[in-house]
Scaffold this motif. Structure first.
Motif, PDB file in Angstrom:
ATOM      1  N   LEU A  35       0.804  -1.419  -0.059  1.00  0.00           N
ATOM      2  CA  LEU A  35      -0.013  -0.067   0.169  1.00  0.00           C
ATOM      3  C   LEU A  35       0.853   1.148  -0.067  1.00  0.00           C
ATOM      4  O   LEU A  35       0.458   2.221  -0.679  1.00  0.00           O
ATOM      5  CB  LEU A  35      -0.840  -0.139   1.356  1.00  0.00           C
ATOM      6  CG  LEU A  35      -1.813   1.318   1.299  1.00  0.00           C
ATOM      7  CD1 LEU A  35      -2.452   1.428   0.098  1.00  0.00           C
ATOM      8  CD2 LEU A  35      -2.854   1.014   2.408  1.00  0.00           C
ATOM      9  N   LYS A  55      -9.373  -4.257   6.080  1.00  0.00           N
ATOM     10  CA  LYS A  55      -9.177  -3.601   4.835  1.00  0.00           C
ATOM     11  C   LYS A  55      -9.335  -1.948   4.813  1.00  0.00           C
ATOM     12  O   LYS A  55      -8.664  -1.111   4.826  1.00  0.00           O
ATOM     13  CB  LYS A  55     -10.170  -4.268   3.717  1.00  0.00           C
ATOM     14  CG  LYS A  55      -9.814  -5.519   3.390  1.00  0.00           C
ATOM     15  CD  LYS A  55     -10.914  -5.953   2.174  1.00  0.00           C
ATOM     16  CE  LYS A  55     -12.301  -5.811   2.401  1.00  0.00           C
ATOM     17  NZ  LYS A  55     -12.960  -6.442   3.548  1.00  0.00           N
ATOM     18  N   THR A  56     -10.737  -1.692   5.532  1.00  0.00           N
ATOM     19  CA  THR A  56     -11.135  -0.341   5.633  1.00  0.00           C
ATOM     20  C   THR A  56     -10.370   0.458   6.662  1.00  0.00           C
ATOM     21  O   THR A  56      -9.936   1.606   6.482  1.00  0.00           O
ATOM     22  CB  THR A  56     -12.709  -0.187   6.019  1.00  0.00           C
ATOM     23  OG1 THR A  56     -13.331  -0.814   4.974  1.00  0.00           O
ATOM     24  CG2 THR A  56     -13.008   1.332   6.101  1.00  0.00           C
ATOM     25  N   ALA A  59      -7.177   1.541   5.195  1.00  0.00           N
ATOM     26  CA  ALA A  59      -7.217   2.675   4.274  1.00  0.00           C
ATOM     27  C   ALA A  59      -7.577   3.832   4.980  1.00  0.00           C
ATOM     28  O   ALA A  59      -6.563   4.855   4.752  1.00  0.00           O
ATOM     29  CB  ALA A  59      -8.330   2.240   3.377  1.00  0.00           C
ATOM     30  N   LEU A 110     -11.468   7.257  -0.003  1.00  0.00           N
ATOM     31  CA  LEU A 110     -11.770   5.725   0.191  1.00  0.00           C
ATOM     32  C   LEU A 110     -13.226   5.447  -0.445  1.00  0.00           C
ATOM     33  O   LEU A 110     -14.293   5.588  -0.163  1.00  0.00           O
ATOM     34  CB  LEU A 110     -11.922   5.469   1.785  1.00  0.00           C
ATOM     35  CG  LEU A 110     -12.377   4.181   2.316  1.00  0.00           C
ATOM     36  CD1 LEU A 110     -11.397   3.007   1.673  1.00  0.00           C
ATOM     37  CD2 LEU A 110     -12.607   4.087   3.594  1.00  0.00           C
ATOM     38  N   ASP A 112     -15.180   2.537  -0.423  1.00  0.00           N
ATOM     39  CA  ASP A 112     -15.592   1.295   0.501  1.00  0.00           C
ATOM     40  C   ASP A 112     -16.498   0.528  -0.527  1.00  0.00           C
ATOM     41  O   ASP A 112     -17.647   0.817  -0.861  1.00  0.00           O
ATOM     42  CB  ASP A 112     -16.042   1.518   1.570  1.00  0.00           C
ATOM     43  CG  ASP A 112     -15.606   0.726   2.614  1.00  0.00           C
ATOM     44  OD1 ASP A 112     -14.802  -0.283   2.629  1.00  0.00           O
ATOM     45  OD2 ASP A 112     -16.227   0.821   4.057  1.00  0.00           O
ATOM     46  N   ILE A 150      -8.224   4.732  -2.729  1.00  0.00           N
ATOM     47  CA  ILE A 150      -8.248   3.525  -2.086  1.00  0.00           C
ATOM     48  C   ILE A 150      -9.275   2.610  -2.056  1.00  0.00           C
ATOM     49  O   ILE A 150     -10.322   3.057  -1.420  1.00  0.00           O
ATOM     50  CB  ILE A 150      -7.537   3.352  -0.805  1.00  0.00           C
ATOM     51  CG1 ILE A 150      -6.212   4.461  -0.767  1.00  0.00           C
ATOM     52  CG2 ILE A 150      -7.216   2.072  -0.030  1.00  0.00           C
ATOM     53  CD1 ILE A 150      -5.708   4.665   0.830  1.00  0.00           C
ATOM     54  N   THR A 152     -11.825  -0.977  -1.627  1.00  0.00           N
ATOM     55  CA  THR A 152     -12.010  -2.111  -1.203  1.00  0.00           C
ATOM     56  C   THR A 152     -13.126  -2.828  -1.774  1.00  0.00           C
ATOM     57  O   THR A 152     -13.997  -2.303  -1.900  1.00  0.00           O
ATOM     58  CB  THR A 152     -12.192  -2.020   0.406  1.00  0.00           C
ATOM     59  OG1 THR A 152     -13.570  -1.395   0.511  1.00  0.00           O
ATOM     60  CG2 THR A 152     -11.264  -1.088   1.117  1.00  0.00           C
TER      61      THR A 152
END
Length: 320
Positions: A35, A55-56, A59, A110, A112, A150, A152
Motif C-alpha cells: 500500500l 481493509k477499511t 485505508a 476511500l 468502500d 483506495i 475495497t
C-alpha cells in the motif's frame, strides 16, 4: 551497487508510518508495504479481503497519516454518479447553476465496497482515476497533485455486487489481497482487545507528513536507477502473460510501466536508490494478477490469476 542518494529522511518517515500502522493493525506487513509502495508510485489501489481483516481500517489509517483532505464513499446499489462526482444546483440568488463537488474531490478517497454499485456509478470514476480530472456538465475540474483512490471489495459475496469491468481494474496500479492473521497474530489481537487498549485510536493520531512532503518523496523516484537489463526483464514477464495457454487476455503496456514504477518505489522502501530483480519479483504479482483474464479451462482446473502470474514470473530468467 552503493546508494548515491541520501535516503535518511525518507527512511525515517517510512519507519514512522510502519510503526504507526503496526500500533493499530497486527501483522499484514506485506499488504502494508504494498500500500505504501502504491501511494509512493502515485497510483490507485484495490484492497480485497474477507470481512473483518481490516481493509477499511488500513485505508483510513493510511489516509490519517498524511495531512491531506480525506473523503469516504460507501458504495451501495442505489448510489448514483452524481453522488460521487457532485451536481449543479440552481441558485435563486444568482439565477445560475452552482457546482457542488462530490466526495471524489479530495486528496485521498476511500471507495468502500466499490463492487456494490452498478456499472453506471463505477464508470463515474474512469476519468478521474486515469486523468486526475472530472468533466461535469461540460466543465472540467482538475484534481490536486496528491490524488489517490483506495478501494475495497469483498471477494466472496455475490448477491448485490457488480463485477468491476476490466477497464476499471486496469486503472488500479495494484490489487492487494489481505488474508487472515496467523494464530500468533490473532492472539496478539485478543491481548490488545482484552487490555481494552483498542490498539490506538485513529482519531487521536497526528499526521506524519504533509502533501508537499509526500510529493517530495515521490520525486525521489526519478533518482532511482534501473538498468536496461531489468527493463527487459519486466517486458519479458509481461510478454509471458500474453503467450501463456492459461491466459485468455494478457497484461497491457500500462502494466509494464506500472511494474517499473512500483519496483522503483519498493526499492526506496528498502532503503536503496537502485532496483534489483527481487524488487520486481516482489511487486509484479500485485500489479499483474488483476489485469489478466484466465481461460475457462484454467479456471476449471482451480488456477487463480495470482497463481498463474507467479508461475509465469518464475519462468523468466533473472538477469545477472
Amino acid at each position: 551497487m552503493e546508494a548515491r542518494t541520501d535516503l535518511s529522511l525518507f527512511n525515517e518517515r517510512i519507519s514512522q508510518i510502519r510503526k504507526r500502522i503496526s500500533s493499530v493493525i497486527v501483522g499484514q506487513q506485506e499488504a502494508v508495504d504494498m500500500l505504501i509502495t502504491c501511494i509512493l508510485a502515485n497510483g490507485h489501489v484495490l484492497i480485497e479481503g474477507m470481512p473483518g481483516v481490516a481493509k477499511t481500517l488500513m485505508a483510513r489509517l493510511t489516509a490519517k497519516l498524511i495531512d491531506a483532505k480525506f473523503s469516504r464513499i460507501q458504495f451501495t446499489p442505489d448510489l448514483m454518479p452524481s453522488d460521487v462526482l457532485g451536481t449543479s444546483v440552481f441558485s435563486m440568488k444568482t439565477s445560475e447553476f452552482d457546482f457542488h463537488p462530490g466526495p471524489v474531490f479530495a486528496n485521498i478517497v476511500l471507495a468502500d465496497e466499490i463492487n456494490r454499485s452498478p456499472a453506471k456509478t463505477q464508470a463515474a470514476l474512469f476519468e478521474v482515476m486515469e486523468e486526475r480530472q472530472a468533466t461535469i456538465d461540460g466543465n472540467t475540474y482538475k484534481m490536486d497533485d496528491v490524488y489517490t483512490i483506495i478501494a475495497t471489495q469483498n471477494p466472496i459475496e455475490q448477491e448485490g455486487t457488480y463485477r468491476l469491468p476490466e477497464a476499471q481494474l486496469d486503472r488500479f496500479l495494484m490489487k492487494i489481497t489481505m488474508g487472515f492473521p496467523s494464530v500468533d497474530e490473532e492472539v496478539e489481537i485478543l491481548k490488545r482487545h482484552n487490555g481494552n487498549s483498542q490498539f490506538a485510536r485513529i482519531n487521536d493520531m497526528e499526521p506524519i507528513m504533509t502533501k508537499e512532503q509526500l510529493t517530495d518523496m515521490r520525486r525521489m523516484m526519478d533518482s532511482v536507477v534501473m538498468e536496461e537489463s531489468l527493463m527487459r526483464y519486466i517486458a519479458e514477464i509481461i510478454s509471458q502473460t500474453r503467450k501463456s495457454k492459461a491466459v485468455f487476455v494478457g497484461a497491457s503496456p500500462r502494466a509494464t510501466v506500472a511494474v517499473m514504477q512500483c519496483a522503483k518505489a519498493y526499492a526506496l522502501l528498502q532503503g536503496r536508490d537502485f532496483v534489483t530483480p527481487d524488487d520486481i519479483k516482489a511487486v509484479a504479482p500485485y500489479v499483474i494478477h488483476h489485469r489478466i483474464i484466465l481461460n475457462a479451462e484454467a479456471e476449471m482446473s482451480g488456477l487463480t490469476p495470482d497463481k498463474v502470474t507467479r508461475t509465469l514470473i518464475d519462468k523468466v530468467e533473472v538477469p545477472k
